[in-house]
Design a protein around this motif. Sequence first.
Motif, PDB file in Angstrom:
ATOM      1  N   GLY A 254       0.816  -1.214   0.000  1.00  0.00           N
ATOM      2  CA  GLY A 254       0.000   0.000   0.000  1.00  0.00           C
ATOM      3  C   GLY A 254       0.844   1.256   0.000  1.00  0.00           C
ATOM      4  N   LEU A 255       1.931   1.270   0.787  1.00  0.00           N
ATOM      5  CA  LEU A 255       2.818   2.432   0.823  1.00  0.00           C
ATOM      6  C   LEU A 255       3.528   2.629  -0.508  1.00  0.00           C
ATOM      7  N   LEU A 256       3.956   1.538  -1.128  1.00  0.00           N
ATOM      8  CA  LEU A 256       4.611   1.645  -2.442  1.00  0.00           C
ATOM      9  C   LEU A 256       3.641   2.187  -3.483  1.00  0.00           C
ATOM     10  N   LYS A 257       2.411   1.715  -3.434  1.00  0.00           N
ATOM     11  CA  LYS A 257       1.392   2.205  -4.370  1.00  0.00           C
ATOM     12  C   LYS A 257       1.108   3.677  -4.127  1.00  0.00           C
ATOM     13  N   LEU A 258       1.006   4.064  -2.863  1.00  0.00           N
ATOM     14  CA  LEU A 258       0.759   5.466  -2.525  1.00  0.00           C
ATOM     15  C   LEU A 258       1.926   6.344  -2.947  1.00  0.00           C
ATOM     16  N   SER A 259       3.146   5.837  -2.773  1.00  0.00           N
ATOM     17  CA  SER A 259       4.329   6.590  -3.182  1.00  0.00           C
ATOM     18  C   SER A 259       4.344   6.811  -4.693  1.00  0.00           C
TER      19      SER A 259
ATOM     20  N   ALA B 114       3.506  10.420  -9.287  1.00  0.00           N
ATOM     21  CA  ALA B 114       2.834  10.726 -10.550  1.00  0.00           C
ATOM     22  C   ALA B 114       2.123  12.078 -10.469  1.00  0.00           C
ATOM     23  N   GLN B 115       1.501  12.367  -9.327  1.00  0.00           N
ATOM     24  CA  GLN B 115       0.834  13.663  -9.155  1.00  0.00           C
ATOM     25  C   GLN B 115       1.838  14.815  -9.196  1.00  0.00           C
ATOM     26  N   LEU B 116       2.983  14.625  -8.550  1.00  0.00           N
ATOM     27  CA  LEU B 116       4.010  15.672  -8.556  1.00  0.00           C
ATOM     28  C   LEU B 116       4.555  15.896  -9.961  1.00  0.00           C
ATOM     29  N   ASP B 117       4.782  14.804 -10.710  1.00  0.00           N
ATOM     30  CA  ASP B 117       5.266  14.938 -12.086  1.00  0.00           C
ATOM     31  C   ASP B 117       4.260  15.675 -12.950  1.00  0.00           C
ATOM     32  N   GLU B 118       2.966  15.387 -12.741  1.00  0.00           N
ATOM     33  CA  GLU B 118       1.927  16.052 -13.517  1.00  0.00           C
ATOM     34  C   GLU B 118       1.867  17.544 -13.179  1.00  0.00           C
ATOM     35  N   ARG B 119       1.998  17.871 -11.896  1.00  0.00           N
ATOM     36  CA  ARG B 119       2.006  19.289 -11.501  1.00  0.00           C
ATOM     37  C   ARG B 119       3.210  20.015 -12.078  1.00  0.00           C
ATOM     38  N   LYS B 120       4.371  19.356 -12.070  1.00  0.00           N
ATOM     39  CA  LYS B 120       5.576  19.967 -12.623  1.00  0.00           C
ATOM     40  C   LYS B 120       5.425  20.202 -14.121  1.00  0.00           C
ATOM     41  N   LYS B 121       4.805  19.240 -14.793  1.00  0.00           N
ATOM     42  CA  LYS B 121       4.596  19.371 -16.229  1.00  0.00           C
ATOM     43  C   LYS B 121       3.691  20.562 -16.543  1.00  0.00           C
ATOM     44  N   ARG B 122       2.594  20.694 -15.787  1.00  0.00           N
ATOM     45  CA  ARG B 122       1.683  21.822 -16.006  1.00  0.00           C
ATOM     46  C   ARG B 122       2.364  23.147 -15.675  1.00  0.00           C
TER      47      ARG B 122
END
Length: 199
Positions: A131-136, A141-149
């Motif tokens: 669960g922690l690995l999945k959450l990480s 992925a969310q951080l990469d998407e924010r950086k891309k935007r």
Amino acid sequence: MTKNSDESGNKKKEKDIADLFKTAKELSILCGIIISIIIFNPGEFVPTIWPDEFEAKTILTRYLGFSEDERRKKLVEHETYLAKKLIDRKLIIEEKMRRNEENKLNFMFKQLYDRKVKLSELKLDAKEIRGLLKLSSATRAQLDERKKRFDQQSQNFQPASLLCNFDSTTKNEVDYNDFNVDTSLNLSSGRGIKRGRND
């Protein structure tokens, strides 16, 4: 069972039946529907009937007068109703358990991220580690998407001063050779500056 316990059970059953009849009467008035209740008690040959035997027979005769398809249109068996309620309750419990597990993983992840606790101190099982690995991975992925935007917005945004054309600005610059400056400028009279181009 003792005699006192039998009497207590009978009183409770009578109270439950009375409450059932009261609810049925309220429903028949509020919803404008026809209700009849027939209860067969174990060990008893005469059923308990509401509102009375004559009206119950009238309602039952009317019901049996409908075809099988008409009867089943709005028919809900008690067993089916309870099974559906059980499934709905199970789904609610599973959803609450999922949210609790998600909140627990988020809390542990924040503790690890803030370095308030070490991974070895948590004593995680295999399910919690997955669960922690999945959450990480999801957080990454969310951080990469924010950086891309953010990068896209930075490329699209330019200050107004940078939007000016450098060539056109150069053409509009002041040519200081257009002015003859007399070093013997008289500050009191304001004379001494003559406009004209040097030959």
